[in-house]
Design an enzyme around this catalytic site. Sequence first.
Site, PDB file in Angstrom:
ATOM      1  N   ASP A 147      76.403  43.079  64.296  1.00  0.00           N
ATOM      2  CA  ASP A 147      74.982  42.758  64.093  1.00  0.00           C
ATOM      3  C   ASP A 147      74.572  43.213  62.704  1.00  0.00           C
ATOM      4  O   ASP A 147      74.808  44.358  62.302  1.00  0.00           O
ATOM      5  CB  ASP A 147      74.136  43.458  65.159  1.00  0.00           C
ATOM      6  CG  ASP A 147      72.733  42.885  65.282  1.00  0.00           C
ATOM      7  OD1 ASP A 147      72.135  42.549  64.235  1.00  0.00           O
ATOM      8  OD2 ASP A 147      72.235  42.787  66.411  1.00  0.00           O
ATOM      9  N   SER A 195      67.170  42.365  71.767  1.00  0.00           N
ATOM     10  CA  SER A 195      66.430  42.327  70.513  1.00  0.00           C
ATOM     11  C   SER A 195      65.050  42.976  70.698  1.00  0.00           C
ATOM     12  O   SER A 195      64.968  44.149  71.050  1.00  0.00           O
ATOM     13  CB  SER A 195      66.334  40.878  70.024  1.00  0.00           C
ATOM     14  OG  SER A 195      65.941  40.802  68.681  1.00  0.00           O
ATOM     15  N   HIS A 236      74.092  39.388  65.853  1.00  0.00           N
ATOM     16  CA  HIS A 236      72.924  39.629  66.702  1.00  0.00           C
ATOM     17  C   HIS A 236      72.992  38.765  67.960  1.00  0.00           C
ATOM     18  O   HIS A 236      72.530  39.169  69.033  1.00  0.00           O
ATOM     19  CB  HIS A 236      71.656  39.325  65.912  1.00  0.00           C
ATOM     20  CG  HIS A 236      70.397  39.830  66.550  1.00  0.00           C
ATOM     21  ND1 HIS A 236      70.185  41.165  66.829  1.00  0.00           N
ATOM     22  CD2 HIS A 236      69.278  39.180  66.969  1.00  0.00           C
ATOM     23  CE1 HIS A 236      68.987  41.320  67.389  1.00  0.00           C
ATOM     24  NE2 HIS A 236      68.428  40.129  67.496  1.00  0.00           N
TER      25      HIS A 236
END
Length: 339
Positions: free
Chosen positions: A282, A128, A311
């Site tokens: 995602d 991320s 995610h």
Amino acid sequence: MDYEIFKLGDVRLLSGVTLPNAILAYKTYGSLNEKKDNVIVYPTAFGDQHVQNEWLIGKGMALDPEKYFIIVPNLLGNGLSSSPSNTPSPFDKANFPQITIYENVTFQHRLLTEKFGIQKVALVVGWSMGGIQSFQWGASYPNMVERIAPFAGSAKTWPHTFVVLDGMKATLLATKGLDANKLDQLTSADMRAVGYVYAGWGVSQSFYREELYRDMGYNSLVDFVAGVWEASFMKMNPHDVLAMLWTGQHADISSDPTYNGDFDQALQGIKAHAYIMPGSTDLFCTVEDNRYEAERMPHAALRPIQSIWGHFAGRGINHADNRFIDDSLRNLLALDVDG
């Protein structure tokens, strides 16, 4: 405490503000070899601290501390490195200055070079916002970084992701009527609603449809949302969250003095061999965004994580996703980057 502090001193930021007595919190795993070439940098993501990265570090894994010297620097704003919650007045709470991904990586570079005398990095890896930092390392220090492996992270915050983060920020600010004069009144209890907003983005539609939360020990959707999303966000300091949201929303590897906003040039400037690993489902760090980036990098391979965990395919929870990431890192580290 189970981490160390690198004192950055007074740092002048791109915004023109000088942050006094800035600190970078970090933890190391393993030992630096004599050549100082067994280095892996593994920055933290939004809301995480170094302990959240430890699922990917261990004996027999790609990130093996018996083989590598692994440095996990904490993102500024995360409560351990300089943050609104630990910085004295006049830069505490809502007065904390705006800090970019570029500045985070610059401070990490100082740690490596000034503290350890490191001049070569075998791999920068991250999930991320940690992934964004790995891209930034490659763009800012192309002759130092041999490999990068961002997973569920992109080289900039694309417009849709900006909107997702903006929704989280607006939800938090709404608890104080969007009144900027009341931001210092924010408490962790105000984070409850932010958790409910993020619940719709962290995992995929298929995850919810197939009720995979039951595998995590939750008997209902309501229990899962409260037990995971609400609970995790209420542990965060709201001012730290606002600082990290600003960093995330304005992330762009070309927003620095070298590339001056030329994103494609910044991508082309990354010499490192790269495995880019988006989650196939995602919802806000998408395969399409990463494909654009990989196609403009000299040595990049796009390797989507085939998962319905969205995610959170990169969060270290699902065994199959973890194995894919670990195997990919093992393969990347085995590449002869001098060939």
